[in-house]
Design a protein around this motif. Sequence first.
Motif, PDB file in Angstrom:
ATOM      1  N   GLU A 152      41.716  48.212  32.240  1.00 10.26           N
ATOM      2  CA  GLU A 152      42.970  47.990  32.975  1.00 10.26           C
ATOM      3  C   GLU A 152      42.849  48.479  34.417  1.00 10.26           C
ATOM      4  OE1 GLU A 152      46.730  46.680  33.814  1.00 10.26           O
ATOM      5  OE2 GLU A 152      45.437  46.201  32.123  1.00 10.26           O
ATOM      6  N   SER A 153      42.208  49.614  34.606  1.00  9.52           N
ATOM      7  CA  SER A 153      42.003  50.161  35.947  1.00  9.52           C
ATOM      8  C   SER A 153      41.152  49.220  36.797  1.00  9.52           C
ATOM      9  CB  SER A 153      41.334  51.526  35.846  1.00  9.52           C
ATOM     10  OG  SER A 153      41.007  52.017  37.112  1.00  9.52           O
ATOM     11  N   ILE A 154      40.089  48.704  36.206  1.00 11.64           N
ATOM     12  CA  ILE A 154      39.221  47.757  36.913  1.00 11.64           C
ATOM     13  C   ILE A 154      39.989  46.481  37.241  1.00 11.64           C
ATOM     14  CG2 ILE A 154      37.186  46.267  36.656  1.00 11.64           C
ATOM     15  CD1 ILE A 154      35.961  48.580  34.958  1.00 11.64           C
TER      16      ILE A 154
ATOM     17  N   ARG B 240      40.752  45.065  41.040  1.00 11.87           N
ATOM     18  CA  ARG B 240      40.317  43.719  41.428  1.00 11.87           C
ATOM     19  C   ARG B 240      41.497  42.876  41.904  1.00 11.87           C
ATOM     20  NH1 ARG B 240      37.299  40.764  44.159  1.00 11.87           N
ATOM     21  NH2 ARG B 240      36.862  38.727  43.311  1.00 11.87           N
ATOM     22  N   MET B 241      42.641  43.001  41.237  1.00 16.66           N
ATOM     23  CA  MET B 241      43.841  42.269  41.655  1.00 16.66           C
ATOM     24  C   MET B 241      44.274  42.706  43.054  1.00 16.66           C
ATOM     25  SD  MET B 241      44.708  39.976  39.497  1.00 16.66           S
ATOM     26  CE  MET B 241      46.394  39.631  39.914  1.00 16.66           C
ATOM     27  N   GLN B 242      44.183  43.998  43.316  1.00 16.49           N
ATOM     28  CA  GLN B 242      44.540  44.504  44.636  1.00 16.49           C
ATOM     29  C   GLN B 242      43.578  43.956  45.695  1.00 16.49           C
ATOM     30  OE1 GLN B 242      44.684  48.772  44.955  1.00 16.49           O
ATOM     31  NE2 GLN B 242      45.246  48.716  47.112  1.00 16.49           N
ATOM     32  N   GLN B 243      42.284  43.916  45.395  1.00 10.14           N
ATOM     33  CA  GLN B 243      41.302  43.372  46.331  1.00 10.14           C
ATOM     34  C   GLN B 243      41.577  41.902  46.612  1.00 10.14           C
ATOM     35  OE1 GLN B 243      37.712  44.256  44.188  1.00 10.14           O
ATOM     36  NE2 GLN B 243      37.373  46.196  45.269  1.00 10.14           N
ATOM     37  N   LEU B 244      41.903  41.139  45.587  1.00 13.77           N
ATOM     38  CA  LEU B 244      42.218  39.720  45.771  1.00 13.77           C
ATOM     39  C   LEU B 244      43.469  39.538  46.615  1.00 13.77           C
ATOM     40  CD1 LEU B 244      41.452  38.324  42.205  1.00 13.77           C
ATOM     41  CD2 LEU B 244      40.229  37.782  44.309  1.00 13.77           C
TER      42      LEU B 244
END
Length: 130
Positions: free
Chosen positions: A5-7, A11-15
Motif C-alpha cells: 500500500e505504501s509503494i 507511485r500514485m503521488q509520483q504520477l
Amino acid sequence: MDDIESIRQKRMQQLQESLEKKDYPSNPVTINDASFNELVSKYPLVLVDCWAPWCGPCRMLSPVLDELAVEMQGKVVFGKLNVDEEKMTAIKFGITSIPAMLIFKNGEFVDKLIGAVPKQTIIQKLQPYI
C-alpha cells in the motif's frame, strides 16, 4: 500488505506530480496586458519578468530565466512582459527600473526583485512561496 500500500501510494503521488508538471510550460511565456491576469491566476506561483529589448541587463537575465523555467517546471511558471509594448501593466505595478521581476502567488502580487540578480537570489526569493 502495508508495504504494498505504501509503494502504491508513493507511485500514485509520483504520477500525479508528473501530470501536474506537464501542464506547466518549460519556457517563459510571453504575456501582454490582455493575457496578464489570466496567466497569474492560472498557476499557483508565477514570476513575471518585466523587460525591454534595448535593456542590456534584461538580455543578460533572460538565459537565467530560461534555465529556471526548465529546472522549476511544475513549481513556478515564468512570464515575460515587454514594458515598451505593454505599458498598462508596467504602470499598474509601478515599474520604473528594469529588469524587474514580479512574483504572484495564487493570483496575488506578493514580492518583487529589481535588477539582473544572480540565479541563486531568484531561487531564494521564490522558495518561501513554493
